[in-house]
Design a protein around this motif. Structure first.
Motif, PDB file in Angstrom:
ATOM      1  N   ILE A 166      29.924   8.642  82.324  1.00 43.11           N
ATOM      2  CA  ILE A 166      29.033   7.524  81.294  1.00 43.11           C
ATOM      3  C   ILE A 166      27.546   7.516  81.757  1.00 43.11           C
ATOM      4  O   ILE A 166      27.214   7.411  83.572  1.00 43.11           O
ATOM      5  CB  ILE A 166      29.886   6.056  81.967  1.00 43.11           C
ATOM      6  CG1 ILE A 166      31.478   5.611  81.367  1.00 43.11           C
ATOM      7  CG2 ILE A 166      29.101   4.848  81.467  1.00 43.11           C
ATOM      8  CD1 ILE A 166      32.348   4.936  82.243  1.00 43.11           C
ATOM      9  N   ILE A 167      26.346   8.058  81.348  1.00 41.02           N
ATOM     10  CA  ILE A 167      25.279   7.637  81.955  1.00 41.02           C
ATOM     11  C   ILE A 167      24.885   6.501  81.714  1.00 41.02           C
ATOM     12  O   ILE A 167      25.078   5.258  81.042  1.00 41.02           O
ATOM     13  CB  ILE A 167      24.504   8.409  80.516  1.00 41.02           C
ATOM     14  CG1 ILE A 167      24.908   9.657  80.216  1.00 41.02           C
ATOM     15  CG2 ILE A 167      23.483   8.934  81.380  1.00 41.02           C
ATOM     16  CD1 ILE A 167      24.973  10.556  81.966  1.00 41.02           C
ATOM     17  N   GLY A 168      24.984   5.750  83.547  1.00 41.37           N
ATOM     18  CA  GLY A 168      24.475   4.352  83.645  1.00 41.37           C
ATOM     19  C   GLY A 168      23.008   4.439  83.678  1.00 41.37           C
ATOM     20  O   GLY A 168      21.671   5.076  83.280  1.00 41.37           O
ATOM     21  N   ASN A 169      22.709   3.617  83.867  1.00 36.11           N
ATOM     22  CA  ASN A 169      21.192   2.365  83.254  1.00 36.11           C
ATOM     23  C   ASN A 169      20.923   2.982  84.872  1.00 36.11           C
ATOM     24  O   ASN A 169      19.255   3.262  84.476  1.00 36.11           O
ATOM     25  CB  ASN A 169      20.984   1.220  83.556  1.00 36.11           C
ATOM     26  CG  ASN A 169      21.380   0.283  84.452  1.00 36.11           C
ATOM     27  OD1 ASN A 169      21.467   0.671  85.707  1.00 36.11           O
ATOM     28  ND2 ASN A 169      22.272  -1.125  84.200  1.00 36.11           N
ATOM     29  N   HIS A 170      20.801   3.438  85.661  1.00 41.33           N
ATOM     30  CA  HIS A 170      20.309   3.407  86.800  1.00 41.33           C
ATOM     31  C   HIS A 170      18.757   5.505  86.373  1.00 41.33           C
ATOM     32  O   HIS A 170      18.164   5.691  86.900  1.00 41.33           O
ATOM     33  CB  HIS A 170      20.604   3.983  88.323  1.00 41.33           C
ATOM     34  CG  HIS A 170      19.743   4.485  89.825  1.00 41.33           C
ATOM     35  ND1 HIS A 170      19.542   3.463  89.990  1.00 41.33           N
ATOM     36  CD2 HIS A 170      19.920   5.663  89.960  1.00 41.33           C
ATOM     37  CE1 HIS A 170      18.531   4.019  91.088  1.00 41.33           C
ATOM     38  NE2 HIS A 170      19.236   5.490  91.203  1.00 41.33           N
ATOM     39  N   GLN A 171      20.442   6.357  85.628  1.00 43.14           N
ATOM     40  CA  GLN A 171      19.694   7.378  85.360  1.00 43.14           C
ATOM     41  C   GLN A 171      18.502   7.013  83.245  1.00 43.14           C
ATOM     42  O   GLN A 171      18.186   8.100  83.787  1.00 43.14           O
ATOM     43  CB  GLN A 171      20.975   8.681  84.961  1.00 43.14           C
ATOM     44  CG  GLN A 171      20.853   8.871  86.622  1.00 43.14           C
ATOM     45  CD  GLN A 171      22.009   7.852  87.584  1.00 43.14           C
ATOM     46  OE1 GLN A 171      22.851   7.022  86.542  1.00 43.14           O
ATOM     47  NE2 GLN A 171      21.649   7.845  89.011  1.00 43.14           N
ATOM     48  N   GLN A 172      18.399   5.412  83.437  1.00 42.31           N
ATOM     49  CA  GLN A 172      17.756   5.720  82.325  1.00 42.31           C
ATOM     50  C   GLN A 172      16.797   5.243  81.947  1.00 42.31           C
ATOM     51  O   GLN A 172      15.929   4.952  81.827  1.00 42.31           O
ATOM     52  CB  GLN A 172      19.246   4.986  80.853  1.00 42.31           C
ATOM     53  CG  GLN A 172      20.255   5.830  80.397  1.00 42.31           C
ATOM     54  CD  GLN A 172      21.158   4.404  79.520  1.00 42.31           C
ATOM     55  OE1 GLN A 172      20.502   4.145  78.703  1.00 42.31           O
ATOM     56  NE2 GLN A 172      22.263   4.575  79.634  1.00 42.31           N
ATOM     57  N   GLN A 173      16.838   4.490  83.927  1.00 41.50           N
ATOM     58  CA  GLN A 173      14.747   3.585  83.767  1.00 41.50           C
ATOM     59  C   GLN A 173      13.845   4.304  82.908  1.00 41.50           C
ATOM     60  O   GLN A 173      14.039   6.046  83.849  1.00 41.50           O
ATOM     61  CB  GLN A 173      15.238   3.370  85.162  1.00 41.50           C
ATOM     62  CG  GLN A 173      16.089   2.719  85.447  1.00 41.50           C
ATOM     63  CD  GLN A 173      16.184   2.055  87.405  1.00 41.50           C
ATOM     64  OE1 GLN A 173      15.650   2.887  87.889  1.00 41.50           O
ATOM     65  NE2 GLN A 173      16.576   1.294  87.601  1.00 41.50           N
ATOM     66  N   LYS A 174      13.358   4.076  83.151  1.00 42.34           N
ATOM     67  CA  LYS A 174      11.603   4.232  82.730  1.00 42.34           C
ATOM     68  C   LYS A 174      11.677   5.534  81.508  1.00 42.34           C
ATOM     69  O   LYS A 174      10.427   6.114  81.376  1.00 42.34           O
ATOM     70  CB  LYS A 174      10.971   5.010  84.346  1.00 42.34           C
ATOM     71  CG  LYS A 174      10.872   3.850  84.258  1.00 42.34           C
ATOM     72  CD  LYS A 174       9.630   4.136  86.009  1.00 42.34           C
ATOM     73  CE  LYS A 174      10.292   5.917  86.950  1.00 42.34           C
ATOM     74  NZ  LYS A 174       9.873   6.360  88.627  1.00 42.34           N
ATOM     75  N   ARG A 175      12.284   5.288  80.670  1.00 41.03           N
ATOM     76  CA  ARG A 175      12.442   6.440  79.573  1.00 41.03           C
ATOM     77  C   ARG A 175      12.538   5.457  78.434  1.00 41.03           C
ATOM     78  O   ARG A 175      12.771   3.785  78.590  1.00 41.03           O
ATOM     79  CB  ARG A 175      13.988   7.423  79.802  1.00 41.03           C
ATOM     80  CG  ARG A 175      13.843   8.061  81.398  1.00 41.03           C
ATOM     81  CD  ARG A 175      12.833   9.655  80.480  1.00 41.03           C
ATOM     82  NE  ARG A 175      13.045   9.892  81.320  1.00 41.03           N
ATOM     83  CZ  ARG A 175      12.454  11.429  81.971  1.00 41.03           C
ATOM     84  NH1 ARG A 175      12.114  11.796  81.025  1.00 41.03           N
ATOM     85  NH2 ARG A 175      12.491  12.061  83.148  1.00 41.03           N
ATOM     86  N   ASN A 176      12.376   6.078  77.095  1.00 44.61           N
ATOM     87  CA  ASN A 176      12.534   5.291  76.063  1.00 44.61           C
ATOM     88  C   ASN A 176      13.187   6.655  75.400  1.00 44.61           C
ATOM     89  O   ASN A 176      13.641   7.219  75.309  1.00 44.61           O
ATOM     90  CB  ASN A 176      10.718   5.780  75.105  1.00 44.61           C
ATOM     91  CG  ASN A 176       9.735   4.857  74.814  1.00 44.61           C
ATOM     92  OD1 ASN A 176       9.698   3.587  75.813  1.00 44.61           O
ATOM     93  ND2 ASN A 176       8.800   5.569  75.057  1.00 44.61           N
ATOM     94  N   ILE A 177      14.322   5.613  74.627  1.00 49.94           N
ATOM     95  CA  ILE A 177      15.662   5.223  73.837  1.00 49.94           C
ATOM     96  C   ILE A 177      15.670   5.196  73.164  1.00 49.94           C
ATOM     97  O   ILE A 177      16.232   3.827  72.932  1.00 49.94           O
ATOM     98  CB  ILE A 177      16.893   5.424  74.780  1.00 49.94           C
ATOM     99  CG1 ILE A 177      16.596   6.526  76.665  1.00 49.94           C
ATOM    100  CG2 ILE A 177      18.085   5.489  74.308  1.00 49.94           C
ATOM    101  CD1 ILE A 177      17.604   6.171  77.440  1.00 49.94           C
ATOM    102  N   LEU A 178      15.321   6.258  72.325  1.00 52.28           N
ATOM    103  CA  LEU A 178      15.450   5.223  70.852  1.00 52.28           C
ATOM    104  C   LEU A 178      17.152   5.535  69.769  1.00 52.28           C
ATOM    105  O   LEU A 178      17.753   6.488  69.683  1.00 52.28           O
ATOM    106  CB  LEU A 178      14.470   6.430  69.911  1.00 52.28           C
ATOM    107  CG  LEU A 178      14.607   5.268  68.542  1.00 52.28           C
ATOM    108  CD1 LEU A 178      13.535   5.169  67.799  1.00 52.28           C
ATOM    109  CD2 LEU A 178      15.048   5.520  66.799  1.00 52.28           C
TER     110      LEU A 178
END
Length: 458
Positions: free
Chosen positions: A431-443
Motif C-alpha cells: 500500500i503506497i501511503g500518502n507520506h510517500q506521495q507528498q509533493k508530487r503531481n499524481i494524475l
C-alpha cells in the motif's frame, strides 16, 4: 527674501508635508491599495484557481485551527485503517479480537483513519461548507448530518452538520440498488461506527456554476460511535465499488470530469496542495513523460482501489525485486493511508539495508505495536546534516525518486527519525501511503487506464 528663495522655501515645506503624509498614510484614511493586512489569510493559504485546496490537518493553513501533530496518534489511527483496508482488499471476514462482536466486513471500507488531508466542499442550497478527508482509497462520500426524517430547519445550527431540511435542492436518493434506499451502518475494527442513509443534493467541489453536480448521492451520517477526529466526513475519490459503485464521485461526475483528476499532497510543514478535475487536471498537472498502467483488480479483490505494478525498490545500491520476492504481488495507491506497507519479505531486506546505511547514527530502541508500526529509528539530535539513504520506487514504465522526507518519519520530539515503511504482514500486498506521495503531481486517468506521477508543485 527674494522671489526665488520664497519659491524654494515653499517647495521645501511642501516636500516635507508630502513625506509626512506618505509615512502616516497607512494609519489613516486613503491608505494605498498595497498595504499590510495583519489578520488577512496569507497568500500561501489562498485557494488554487478552480481546483480544491488540500491542506494537511496539522499545517498552518488548516481550517481546523493550528494543532500540534501527535505522531503516535497518527500512526495508531493509520494502523487501524490499514487493518480495515485488508478486509476490503481481500473481500474477507476480519479476524476479531477475543470478546469482540463479529461485524459485517462489507461495511468496513469508509474509515477515516488518520485523515491527514482535508478539502472544503459545499453541499445544498443555500450552501453549507464542510471539511472532508480526501481519500482515494474510498469510493463513498459521506457527511455528518441532521437525520433526514427531521423536516424542520432549525434556526440555530451546528456548523459541522449538513441539514437536509435547510436545503431547497435536497431530495431522497433515487436508486434501486440496496442499500441506497435503506440505512447504512459502517462498523470499524476499532469499535467505532457510523449510521446513515443515502440522500441527494447539489455538490459544489469547485468555484463556479459549471462545477455544480446536482442530485449527487452521498451518505448522510446522523449517528456516530467512537472517535472520528475533526473532519466532517470523507470525499471519496476511489473507483466504482462492487455493490454501490454508481455512488462513487468518479462515476457520478463522469460526464463532467471524464474520470480524470490529479492531486498534490503537501507536507505538514508546507502551505497547501490541490486537487484538479477533468481538463483542468490535465492542464495543471501536465504529462511528465512517463506513466504507469492502472491495473484491473485481481480476482477476488475489491475493485474500488487503484492498483498499479510496483516492480522493485532500490535503497542505496541495493535493488529488491518485488515479483521474485513474493507470490501474486499487488500494489494500491491510497491517499488515506499514511505509511507505506510492504510485503514482509521485501520489508525485511529494505530494513536491513537501511540499518546498514545508517550504522553511524545511534539507534533508538522501539517496540512495534498497533500504536507504532515503525521499528527502525535513530536519534539524530546531534547531527545537523545526516545522510539519509536514497530510495527509488520502480513502477512499470515509471521510476519515482523519493524525497528524503518520504524515506523517514520524524517523531514528536523531532530528534527521533524512523524508517518510514512498515510490514504489511500480508503476502504480496503493498500500500503506497500518502507520506510517500507528498509533493508530487499524481494524475489518475481512468479511461486511459494510467497514473502519471510528475515533479512536485506544492
Amino acid at each position: 527674501m527674494t522671489g526665488s528663495s520664497a519659491l524654494m522655501a515653499i517647495a521645501h515645506i511642501f516636500f516635507c508635508y508630502v513625506l509626512f503624509l506618505s509615512f502616516n498614510k497607512p494609519f489613516g484614511h486613503g491608505a494605498p491599495l498595497v498595504k499590510s493586512k495583519p489578520h488577512a489569510t496569507p497568500s500561501l493559504c489562498s485557494d488554487p484557481e478552480h481546483g480544491l485546496r488540500v491542506v494537511h490537518k496539522y499545517a498552518p493553513c488548516t481550517p481546523l485551527g493550528r494543532k500540534k501533530s501527535a505522531s503516535s496518534q497518527i500512526l495508531a489511527e493509520d494502523e487501524r485503517r490499514v487493518q480495515v483496508r485488508y478486509t476490503g482488499i481481500y473481500n474477507r471476514r476480519p479476524v476479531w479480537g477475543k470478546g469482540e462482536p463479529e461485524r459485517d466486513p462489507d461495511v468496513l471500507k469508509g474509515s477515516i483513519g488518520a485523515g491527514n488531508y482535508l478539502v472544503q466542499v459545499r453541499f445544498g442550497t443555500p450552501i453549507q461548507t464542510f471539511n472532508l478527508t480526501l481519500d482515494t482509497g474510498s469510493y463513498k462520500t459521506w457527511v455528518r448530518c441532521q437525520p433526514p426524517t427531521m423536516s424542520h430547519c432549525p434556526k440555530q445550527q451546528n456548523a459541522s452538520l449538513y441539514y437536509p431540511s435547510c436545503s431547497s435542492t435536497y431530495s431522497n436518493a433515487t436508486c434501486s440498488t440496496p442499500p441506497c434506499n435503506n440505512h447504512d451502518e459502517e462498523n470499524y475494527m476499532d469499535n467505532s461506527g457510523i449510521t446513515g442513509t443515502y440522500v441527494a443534493d447539489t455538490l459544489r467541489i469547485e468555484d463556479g456554476d459549471e462545477y455544480e453536480i446536482p442530485k449527487f448521492v452521498f451518505l448522510c451520517v446522523y449517528h456516530e460511535k467512537g472517535e472520528f477526529e475533526d473532519a466532517n466526513g470523507i470525499l471519496g475519490l476511489g473507483l466504482s465499488g462492487t455493490s454501490h459503485g454508481n455512488y462513487a464521485l468518479t462515476t457520478q461526475t463522469a460526464t463532467m470530469f471524464h474520470k480524470v483528476f490529479c492531486h498534490c499532497l503537501p507536507t505538514s510543514a508546507n502551505s497547501d496542495g490541490y486537487v484538479y478535475f477533468g481538463e483542468e487536471a490535465r492542464e495543471k498537472c501536465p504529462f511528465s513523460g512517463s506513466y504507469t498502467p492502472l491495473l484491473s483488480s485481481p480476482s477476488g479483490h475489491d475493485p474500488s482501489f487503484y492498483y498499479v505494478n510496483l516492480i522493485s525498490i532500490t535503497i542505496g545500491q541495493k535493488r529488491v525485486n518485488i515479483s521474485s520476492s513474493v507470490s501474486s504481488p499487488r500494489t494500491i495507491l491510497d491517499s488515506g493511508t499514511v505509511i507505506t506497507r510492504l510485503p514482509s519479505s521485501v520489508y525485511s531486506v529494505l530494513r536491513s539495508e537501511f540499518r546498514g546505511l545508517m550504522s553511524e547514527y545511534p539507534p533508538v530502541s522501539t517496540t512495534p505495536s498497533h500504536d507504532n508500526v515503525l521499528d527502525t529509528c535513530y536519534n539524530l539530535k546531534e547531527y545537523n546534516n545526516p545522510v539519509i539513504p536514497k530510495m527509488v520506487l520502480h513502477f512499470e514504465n515509471l521510476d519515482l525518486d523519493l524525497d528524503q522526507t518520504a524515506v523517514t518519519w520524524t517523531a514528536d520530539d523531532t530528534s527521533r527519525v524512523c524508517f518510514a515503511f512498515a510490514d504489511s504482514k500480508e503476502d504480496g500486498l503493498t500500500i503506497i501511503g500518502n507520506h510517500q506521495q507528498q509533493k508530487r503531481n499524481i494524475l489518475y486517468n481512468v479511461p486511459e487506464r494510467r497514473v502519471e506521477i510528475g515533479h512536485d508543485n506544492c
